[in-house]
Write a protein that holds these residues in place. Structure first.
Motif, PDB file in Angstrom:
ATOM      1  N   LYS A 192       0.837  -1.205   0.000  1.00 24.95           N
ATOM      2  CA  LYS A 192       0.000   0.000   0.000  1.00 24.95           C
ATOM      3  C   LYS A 192       0.877   1.262   0.000  1.00 24.95           C
ATOM      4  CE  LYS A 192      -4.507  -0.666   0.082  1.00 24.95           C
ATOM      5  NZ  LYS A 192      -5.407   0.055  -0.842  1.00 24.95           N
ATOM      6  N   ILE A 193       1.909   1.238   0.830  1.00 24.34           N
ATOM      7  CA  ILE A 193       2.814   2.390   0.918  1.00 24.34           C
ATOM      8  C   ILE A 193       3.513   2.624  -0.417  1.00 24.34           C
ATOM      9  CG2 ILE A 193       4.920   3.270   2.006  1.00 24.34           C
ATOM     10  CD1 ILE A 193       4.032   1.669   4.533  1.00 24.34           C
ATOM     11  N   SER A 194       4.059   1.548  -1.020  1.00 26.99           N
ATOM     12  CA  SER A 194       4.780   1.702  -2.291  1.00 26.99           C
ATOM     13  C   SER A 194       3.840   2.093  -3.424  1.00 26.99           C
ATOM     14  CB  SER A 194       5.534   0.413  -2.644  1.00 26.99           C
ATOM     15  OG  SER A 194       4.651  -0.679  -2.736  1.00 26.99           O
ATOM     16  N   ASN A 200      10.707   5.941 -15.590  1.00 25.30           N
ATOM     17  CA  ASN A 200      10.290   4.579 -15.221  1.00 25.30           C
ATOM     18  C   ASN A 200      11.245   3.967 -14.206  1.00 25.30           C
ATOM     19  OD1 ASN A 200       8.022   4.531 -16.870  1.00 25.30           O
ATOM     20  ND2 ASN A 200       9.145   3.793 -18.647  1.00 25.30           N
ATOM     21  N   ALA A 201      12.544   4.182 -14.421  1.00 23.00           N
ATOM     22  CA  ALA A 201      13.541   3.644 -13.483  1.00 23.00           C
ATOM     23  C   ALA A 201      13.388   4.291 -12.109  1.00 23.00           C
ATOM     24  CB  ALA A 201      14.950   3.880 -14.030  1.00 23.00           C
ATOM     25  N   GLY A 202      13.144   5.604 -12.076  1.00 22.37           N
ATOM     26  CA  GLY A 202      12.985   6.307 -10.801  1.00 22.37           C
ATOM     27  C   GLY A 202      11.778   5.826 -10.028  1.00 22.37           C
ATOM     28  N   ILE A 203      10.643   5.665 -10.717  1.00 18.31           N
ATOM     29  CA  ILE A 203       9.407   5.214 -10.053  1.00 18.31           C
ATOM     30  C   ILE A 203       9.560   3.775  -9.566  1.00 18.31           C
ATOM     31  CG2 ILE A 203       6.982   4.635 -10.462  1.00 18.31           C
ATOM     32  CD1 ILE A 203       6.892   7.075 -12.342  1.00 18.31           C
ATOM     33  N   SER A 204      10.129   2.919 -10.417  1.00 20.45           N
ATOM     34  CA  SER A 204      10.357   1.524 -10.026  1.00 20.45           C
ATOM     35  C   SER A 204      11.303   1.442  -8.833  1.00 20.45           C
ATOM     36  CB  SER A 204      10.931   0.749 -11.216  1.00 20.45           C
ATOM     37  OG  SER A 204      11.236  -0.575 -10.856  1.00 20.45           O
ATOM     38  N   SER A 205      12.324   2.285  -8.827  1.00 17.67           N
ATOM     39  CA  SER A 205      13.290   2.287  -7.726  1.00 17.67           C
ATOM     40  C   SER A 205      12.659   2.748  -6.420  1.00 17.67           C
ATOM     41  CB  SER A 205      14.477   3.191  -8.070  1.00 17.67           C
ATOM     42  OG  SER A 205      15.205   2.646  -9.132  1.00 17.67           O
ATOM     43  N   ALA A 206      11.754   3.713  -6.506  1.00 15.84           N
ATOM     44  CA  ALA A 206      11.063   4.178  -5.298  1.00 15.84           C
ATOM     45  C   ALA A 206      10.270   3.041  -4.667  1.00 15.84           C
ATOM     46  CB  ALA A 206      10.137   5.346  -5.636  1.00 15.84           C
ATOM     47  N   ARG A 207       9.624   2.235  -5.514  1.00 19.09           N
ATOM     48  CA  ARG A 207       8.880   1.065  -5.014  1.00 19.09           C
ATOM     49  C   ARG A 207       9.849   0.061  -4.371  1.00 19.09           C
ATOM     50  NH1 ARG A 207       3.625   0.302  -6.936  1.00 19.09           N
ATOM     51  NH2 ARG A 207       3.846  -1.887  -6.347  1.00 19.09           N
ATOM     52  N   ASN A 208      10.957  -0.214  -5.049  1.00 18.54           N
ATOM     53  CA  ASN A 208      11.931  -1.183  -4.539  1.00 18.54           C
ATOM     54  C   ASN A 208      12.534  -0.743  -3.210  1.00 18.54           C
ATOM     55  OD1 ASN A 208      11.567  -2.892  -6.712  1.00 18.54           O
ATOM     56  ND2 ASN A 208      13.232  -1.998  -7.903  1.00 18.54           N
ATOM     57  N   ILE A 230      13.072  -1.529   2.562  1.00 16.63           N
ATOM     58  CA  ILE A 230      13.135  -1.012   3.933  1.00 16.63           C
ATOM     59  C   ILE A 230      12.180  -1.775   4.848  1.00 16.63           C
ATOM     60  CG2 ILE A 230      12.576   0.987   5.385  1.00 16.63           C
ATOM     61  CD1 ILE A 230      13.674   2.744   3.098  1.00 16.63           C
ATOM     62  N   PHE A 231      10.928  -1.943   4.393  1.00 13.03           N
ATOM     63  CA  PHE A 231       9.899  -2.532   5.259  1.00 13.03           C
ATOM     64  C   PHE A 231       9.895  -4.059   5.263  1.00 13.03           C
ATOM     65  CE2 PHE A 231       7.978   1.714   4.525  1.00 13.03           C
ATOM     66  CZ  PHE A 231       7.901   2.109   5.847  1.00 13.03           C
ATOM     67  N   GLN A 232      10.376  -4.686   4.193  1.00 12.07           N
ATOM     68  CA  GLN A 232      10.330  -6.148   4.128  1.00 12.07           C
ATOM     69  C   GLN A 232      11.682  -6.804   4.352  1.00 12.07           C
ATOM     70  OE1 GLN A 232       8.414  -7.426   0.501  1.00 12.07           O
ATOM     71  NE2 GLN A 232       6.482  -6.491   1.028  1.00 12.07           N
ATOM     72  N   SER A 233      12.734  -6.016   4.442  1.00 11.85           N
ATOM     73  CA  SER A 233      14.054  -6.618   4.618  1.00 11.85           C
ATOM     74  C   SER A 233      14.842  -5.963   5.752  1.00 11.85           C
ATOM     75  CB  SER A 233      14.842  -6.527   3.306  1.00 11.85           C
ATOM     76  OG  SER A 233      16.139  -7.033   3.466  1.00 11.85           O
ATOM     77  N   ARG A 263      21.798  -3.277  -2.328  1.00 12.90           N
ATOM     78  CA  ARG A 263      22.099  -3.055  -3.745  1.00 12.90           C
ATOM     79  C   ARG A 263      20.929  -2.381  -4.449  1.00 12.90           C
ATOM     80  NH1 ARG A 263      24.425  -8.231  -3.119  1.00 12.90           N
ATOM     81  NH2 ARG A 263      22.697  -9.321  -4.120  1.00 12.90           N
ATOM     82  N   GLN A 264      19.713  -2.855  -4.125  1.00 11.45           N
ATOM     83  CA  GLN A 264      18.526  -2.248  -4.714  1.00 11.45           C
ATOM     84  C   GLN A 264      18.382  -0.780  -4.302  1.00 11.45           C
ATOM     85  OE1 GLN A 264      15.083  -4.806  -3.811  1.00 11.45           O
ATOM     86  NE2 GLN A 264      14.978  -5.174  -6.009  1.00 11.45           N
ATOM     87  N   ILE A 265      18.658  -0.527  -3.022  1.00 12.94           N
ATOM     88  CA  ILE A 265      18.547   0.846  -2.526  1.00 12.94           C
ATOM     89  C   ILE A 265      19.593   1.738  -3.193  1.00 12.94           C
ATOM     90  CG2 ILE A 265      18.887   2.302  -0.489  1.00 12.94           C
ATOM     91  CD1 ILE A 265      17.552   0.060   1.139  1.00 12.94           C
ATOM     92  N   LYS A 266      20.822   1.216  -3.317  1.00  7.81           N
ATOM     93  CA  LYS A 266      21.882   1.994  -3.962  1.00  7.81           C
ATOM     94  C   LYS A 266      21.520   2.289  -5.418  1.00  7.81           C
ATOM     95  CE  LYS A 266      25.325   3.026  -1.240  1.00  7.81           C
ATOM     96  NZ  LYS A 266      25.804   4.405  -1.116  1.00  7.81           N
ATOM     97  N   ARG A 267      21.046   1.237  -6.117  1.00  2.00           N
ATOM     98  CA  ARG A 267      20.626   1.438  -7.520  1.00  2.00           C
ATOM     99  C   ARG A 267      19.444   2.412  -7.557  1.00  2.00           C
ATOM    100  NH1 ARG A 267      20.210  -1.143 -12.671  1.00  2.00           N
ATOM    101  NH2 ARG A 267      19.089   0.375 -13.926  1.00  2.00           N
ATOM    102  N   GLY A 268      18.524   2.242  -6.610  1.00  2.00           N
ATOM    103  CA  GLY A 268      17.357   3.112  -6.550  1.00  2.00           C
ATOM    104  C   GLY A 268      17.731   4.557  -6.308  1.00  2.00           C
ATOM    105  N   LEU A 269      18.699   4.779  -5.407  1.00  3.83           N
ATOM    106  CA  LEU A 269      19.131   6.150  -5.109  1.00  3.83           C
ATOM    107  C   LEU A 269      19.794   6.800  -6.321  1.00  3.83           C
ATOM    108  CD1 LEU A 269      20.512   5.724  -1.476  1.00  3.83           C
ATOM    109  CD2 LEU A 269      18.393   6.851  -2.180  1.00  3.83           C
ATOM    110  N   VAL A 270      20.503   5.981  -7.110  1.00  7.69           N
ATOM    111  CA  VAL A 270      21.097   6.495  -8.349  1.00  7.69           C
ATOM    112  C   VAL A 270      19.995   6.965  -9.298  1.00  7.69           C
ATOM    113  CG1 VAL A 270      22.360   5.830 -10.438  1.00  7.69           C
ATOM    114  CG2 VAL A 270      23.214   5.132  -8.201  1.00  7.69           C
TER     115      VAL A 270
END
Length: 543
Positions: free
Chosen positions: A78-80, A116-124, A129-132, A294-301
């Motif tokens: 729901k949050i993502s 698209n990459a930015g939006i997908s990364s925000a979800r990831n 954060i919440f599931q791992s 790794r996902q967060i780092k890629r997401g932040l990029v």
């Protein structure tokens, strides 16, 4: 971007609280599985009701765990989802508000890939954060606490050190991958940009027969993409190898001390098995933290890329609400407009006066900056030096949203949506009635369009002629209720008959609108000589 995130967190406290509470319970129950194994093994000789209690407790653990995980997944999804929607809305409105410098220089395919990459990364990032990260942190906290209570402080510190070293190794290796992730993201965007350009320019590809050149360009891009993918895989292998080595060494050290204590009778087999379960429960989640990191780092990029492009702070506060009367006086003083490495306009001064019941013409040599001036007047370009005053107000201080509601700029390449005639008209005035639409079309000489108003006109209006596109653009201006209309090279691609038709339409519209025509077509200067201006030698003067 920070304001958006903080505001989002504040608006979704309920879902965030649900996820955090469910995660806390999930971690407690997850850790209790190792404790249960200890008591089952240490109490193996116990018969009867105790075994039943253990069995019931085990079943409850297995039943409760997926239910709690379901709450965590539901809340984080729901949050993502909400973040996804909010980002899309913000990106859309921010993107269309960027000036023409951005839109002229952009590669649409590359920009869409970035979005698209930015939006997908925000979800990831949200899910990571919440599931791992939060569950792993709570698991380790409870594991260290139980080890301290069951063994002693030595084992709790030893296990904590092993887990910390393991996490540091994973994170440090991941940090080394950041330049690779940036290059990978950049290469993916460039690949998307190439494909988009090829689709847009497919006619040139066919007409000029440059298949071999396109194949060469594509091969260079694909080879570069393959190369960065191989580098990415190699760096992932190094992380896996590091993780396996550190975890194996840590387990050997811990099991060495536990084995000695078992032989001395200082601890039990149950404690040993519980510790084994805890290590298993810790290493796998920490490994997932490596993946999440790794996902967060890629997401932040990716988020950094859209932040730099779409969320620039606007330092100019435009407060003056300019209402357009029955005339407009545009005063220019030393106006200079940089365009890439050249100057579109240099030190231009003078004035334009646009009055009702007159068609004002602006002419000048090709490339002298006529079209750029039209875009400057409507605020589509704003990186100029010098001053532009509209009715004695500096344009940079004028509220553009209000000003644009009163103006319409029809460019040389009038843009239409791949939709019906009706919807293209309703875009500028959604509340228009059928009578309003028919009137607008009739006034601009498109009465026949009232019979085919639900016809799709194709991408960029490709299914109608150039003259029809110009008149349809005027119909939109009329429907919008603009007070001031700027037409930029309106006769481009029109034959003599259509030019005459356009002039007749303008003679009708001038009674209701202030009209400025930017053109190098001599027919306008001949017909509307009374109010013609020309740009010559950095000066605007009346002909």
């Amino acid at each position: 971007m920070k304001k958006i995130i903080l505001n989002f967190i504040n608006q979704n406290k309920g879902y965030i609280s649900l996820v955090l509470f469910s995660t806390l319970l999930f971690s407690i129950i997850n850790i209790s599985f190792g404790v249960l194994i200890k008591y089952i093994v240490d109490g193996a000789s116990i018969k009867g009701s105790s075994i039943v209690y253990y069995a019931i407790f085990f079943v409850l653990i297995r039943l409760t765990t997926p239910i709690l995980y379901g709450f965590i997944d539901y809340g984080s999804s729901k949050i993502s989802d909400k973040l996804d929607i909010e980002l899309k809305e913000k990106l859309y409105f921010n993107a269309i508000e960027l000036d023409n410098i951005f839109h002229n220089n952009k590669n649409t395919g590359e920009i869409l890939g970035k979005i698209n990459a930015g939006i997908s990364s925000a979800r990831n990032i949200t899910k990571s954060i919440f599931q791992s990260i939060i569950p792993v942190f709570l698991d380790i906290l409870f594991i260290i606490t139980v080890i301290f209570l069951t063994f002693n402080i030595f084992y709790s510190i030893l296990v904590l050190l092993v887990l910390i070293i393991y996490a540091i190794a994973i994170i440090s290796q991941t940090n080394k991958r950041v330049p690779i992730l940036r290059e990978l993201a950049n290469t993916e965007r460039k690949t998307m940009g190439f494909f988009h350009d090829s689709f847009i320019n497919h006619e040139s590809y066919k007409v000029f027969g440059q298949k071999k050149n396109e194949e060469k360009r594509l091969k260079i891009i694909i080879d570069n993409y393959k190369n960065i993918l191989n580098i990415n895989k190699s760096s992932l292998f190094k992380i896996s190898l590091t993780a396996a080595s550190v975890s194996a060494l840590g387990c050997i050290i811990i099991f060495y001390f536990v084995t000695i204590d078992i032989l001395k009778g200082n601890t039990t087999i149950g404690n040993f098995l519980m510790l084994t379960v805890f290590l298993f429960q810790s290493f796998l989640p920490i490994n997932s933290i490596g993946f999440s990191f790794r996902q967060i780092k890629r997401g932040l990029v990716d988020l950094e890329a859209i932040n730099e492009t779409f969320f620039k702070e606007n330092e100019n506060i435009r407060e003056i609400e300019l209402l357009i009367p029955d005339h407009i006086k545009i005063q220019l003083d030393n106006l200079t407009l940089p365009l890439s490495e050249t100057l579109a306009i240099k030190n231009l001064s003078g004035q334009l006066i646009i009055e009702k019941n007159e068609i004002t013409i602006l002419t000048g040599a090709s490339g002298i900056g006529k079209s750029s001036l039209g875009k400057l007047i409507t605020g589509l370009l704003n990186n100029y030096e010098g001053t532009i005053q509209v009715n004695n107000f500096e344009l940079k201080e004028v509220n553009l949203n209000l000003f644009r509601k009163q103006t319409t700029y029809c460019s040389q390449d009038t843009i239409f949506f791949n939709d019906t005639i009706k919807n293209n008209l309703l875009y500028v005035q959604p509340d228009s009635s059928e009578i309003d639409l028919n009137n607008a079309l009739t006034i601009v000489g498109l009465k026949d369009f009232t019979k085919i108003i639900d016809k799709n006109i194709g991408e960029r209006g490709s299914k109608i002629s150039g003259g029809e596109r110009q008149r349809l653009a005027l119909a939109r201006s009329f429907l919008k209720g603009s007070k001031f209309i700027i037409l930029d090279e309106p006769t481009t691609g029109l034959d003599h008959e259509n030019k005459e038709n356009l002039i007749n339409i303008l003679n009708i519209l001038k009674e209701k609108f202030l009209i400025l025509v930017i053109t190098h077509d001599p027919i306008f200067s001949q017909v509307f000589l009374k109010n013609s201006f020309i740009i010559e030698k950095n000066t605007i003067k009346q002909v």
